[in-house]
Design a protein around this motif. Structure first.
Motif, PDB file in Angstrom:
ATOM      1  N   ASN A 188       2.859  -8.159   1.207  1.00 15.53           N
ATOM      2  CA  ASN A 188       1.979  -8.823   2.187  1.00 15.53           C
ATOM      3  C   ASN A 188       2.720  -9.158   3.487  1.00 15.53           C
ATOM      4  O   ASN A 188       2.545 -10.227   4.076  1.00 15.53           O
ATOM      5  CB  ASN A 188       1.366 -10.081   1.578  1.00 15.53           C
ATOM      6  N   GLY A 189       3.572  -8.216   3.903  1.00 14.80           N
ATOM      7  CA  GLY A 189       4.278  -8.364   5.164  1.00 14.80           C
ATOM      8  C   GLY A 189       5.535  -9.205   5.101  1.00 14.80           C
ATOM      9  O   GLY A 189       6.277  -9.282   6.094  1.00 14.80           O
ATOM     10  N   GLY A 242      -5.324  -7.989  -4.259  1.00 10.46           N
ATOM     11  CA  GLY A 242      -5.284  -8.107  -2.811  1.00 10.46           C
ATOM     12  C   GLY A 242      -3.928  -7.895  -2.186  1.00 10.46           C
ATOM     13  O   GLY A 242      -3.814  -7.830  -0.950  1.00 10.46           O
ATOM     14  N   ASP A 243      -2.879  -7.763  -2.993  1.00 13.83           N
ATOM     15  CA  ASP A 243      -1.532  -7.569  -2.444  1.00 13.83           C
ATOM     16  C   ASP A 243      -1.371  -6.172  -1.847  1.00 13.83           C
ATOM     17  O   ASP A 243      -1.960  -5.191  -2.328  1.00 13.83           O
ATOM     18  CB  ASP A 243      -0.468  -7.752  -3.530  1.00 13.83           C
ATOM     19  N   THR A 244      -0.545  -6.101  -0.809  1.00 11.72           N
ATOM     20  CA  THR A 244      -0.084  -4.828  -0.254  1.00 11.72           C
ATOM     21  C   THR A 244       1.435  -4.803  -0.347  1.00 11.72           C
ATOM     22  O   THR A 244       2.105  -5.736   0.112  1.00 11.72           O
ATOM     23  CB  THR A 244      -0.515  -4.649   1.208  1.00 11.72           C
ATOM     24  N   VAL A 245       1.971  -3.761  -0.941  1.00  8.52           N
ATOM     25  CA  VAL A 245       3.411  -3.656  -1.170  1.00  8.52           C
ATOM     26  C   VAL A 245       3.921  -2.404  -0.467  1.00  8.52           C
ATOM     27  O   VAL A 245       3.369  -1.309  -0.650  1.00  8.52           O
ATOM     28  CB  VAL A 245       3.736  -3.578  -2.670  1.00  8.52           C
ATOM     29  N   VAL A 258      -1.609  -0.470  -2.423  1.00  7.27           N
ATOM     30  CA  VAL A 258      -2.629  -1.453  -2.053  1.00  7.27           C
ATOM     31  C   VAL A 258      -3.391  -1.836  -3.313  1.00  7.27           C
ATOM     32  O   VAL A 258      -3.963  -0.970  -4.002  1.00  7.27           O
ATOM     33  CB  VAL A 258      -3.591  -0.873  -1.011  1.00  7.27           C
ATOM     34  N   PHE A 259      -3.431  -3.126  -3.617  1.00  4.81           N
ATOM     35  CA  PHE A 259      -4.128  -3.600  -4.804  1.00  4.81           C
ATOM     36  C   PHE A 259      -5.477  -4.173  -4.420  1.00  4.81           C
ATOM     37  O   PHE A 259      -5.609  -4.913  -3.443  1.00  4.81           O
ATOM     38  CB  PHE A 259      -3.273  -4.631  -5.538  1.00  4.81           C
ATOM     39  N   ALA A 260      -6.493  -3.777  -5.148  1.00 13.68           N
ATOM     40  CA  ALA A 260      -7.854  -4.180  -4.834  1.00 13.68           C
ATOM     41  C   ALA A 260      -8.005  -5.696  -4.921  1.00 13.68           C
ATOM     42  O   ALA A 260      -7.366  -6.348  -5.757  1.00 13.68           O
ATOM     43  CB  ALA A 260      -8.825  -3.508  -5.804  1.00 13.68           C
TER      44      ALA A 260
END
Length: 265
Positions: A188-189, A242-245, A258-260
């Motif tokens: 998540n940045g 909701g995480d983005t890695v 990208v997790f839904a």
């Protein structure tokens, strides 16, 4: 393990998949089981998956760092199977609900262009067999409650395999020093972890050599087109809906998972 005990262990792991509920550590139920028994349990599961239509598309090496080996009380890595159903597309939403306790790790993925079969595989043989490498993210997952695993548990549970996300920028081995390739892992940045290829048995190539020489006596050949994950470059990170890695590897580019978002109830 007696044949009936082996089947009982397989049934417990199968129930975790089917009921989507983790189980108690297997080592508590089978305290006298060996690592060899654990691989028999793993292989029985893989045979069942293949019989049901899945396809083995590669292997993973686990416990590739000295720290993890000390934690598990072993002096060598372990391995698991990667099947076609485990491969997930980059940038496409991944439902965390398909896993039980997902964590994520950055790895340098080998894609083979030639077969490798041990024993007797050397570093030179391994280098020659690799077609290209890709940045990748491995989703590790445990069917054992709260990740309270022994070496028997993780090996029997297919080396805690979950999923694989491959990047799309292939790199030739001659164009990168895998030992020195640095990695940053952002969730998540935010910077979550850093590492380098040298954390994996000194070089990820060493993990590939170990794998070929370990599975060869079992009658297994690492096939052209197969993907081999040699081990994580950083500590694993827990992932949530909701995480983005994003893993960025020097000389190899980046890969994104990208997790839904969590579904409304």
């Amino acid at each position: 393990m007696e044949p009936a005990e082996l089947q009982d262990a397989v049934a417990l792991l199968t129930s975790a998949y089917e009921r989507h509920e983790p189980i108690d550590p297997l080592v508590k139920t089978f305290p006298d089981a060996t690592i060899e028994d654990a691989y028999r349990v793993q292989q029985e599961q893989v045979r069942a998956w293949v019989a049901a239509g899945d396809v083995v598309r590669g292997h993973k090496v686990g416990l590739a760092s000295a720290a993890m080996q000390r934690q598990m009380g072993v002096n060598q890595p372990d391995f698991g199977h990667l099947t076609s159903s485990m491969f997930l597309l980059e940038h496409q939403p991944i439902p965390t609900t398909r896993f039980l306790q997902p964590r994520i790790e950055p790895e340098i993925a080998f894609v083979l262009g030639e077969p490798l079969r041990g024993p007797g595989v050397t570093v030179a043989d391994a280098v020659r067999a690799v077609d290209f490498v890709l940045p990748s993210l491995e989703i590790v997952d445990s069917r054992v409650r709260d990740w309270k695993i022994s070496i028997f548990d993780t090996v029997a549970d297919n080396a805690s395999s979950g999923g694989v996300i491959l990047g799309s920028s292939p790199t030739n081995l001659r164009d990168v020093d895998l030992r020195l390739a640095g990695c940053t892992l952002h969730v998540n940045g935010q910077l979550a972890a850093t590492g380098a290829g040298g954390a994996v048995l000194g070089s990820p190539i060493n993990a590939l050599v170990w794998l070929a020489n370990t599975v060869g006596p079992l009658g297994v050949t690492l096939e052209p087109g197969h993907v081999v994950l040699p081990g994580s470059m950083t500590a694993a990170q827990t992932v949530r809906p909701g995480d983005t890695v994003v893993a960025t590897m020097a000389g190899l580019g980046s890969v994104t998972a990208v997790f839904a978002p969590e579904e409304d109830k």
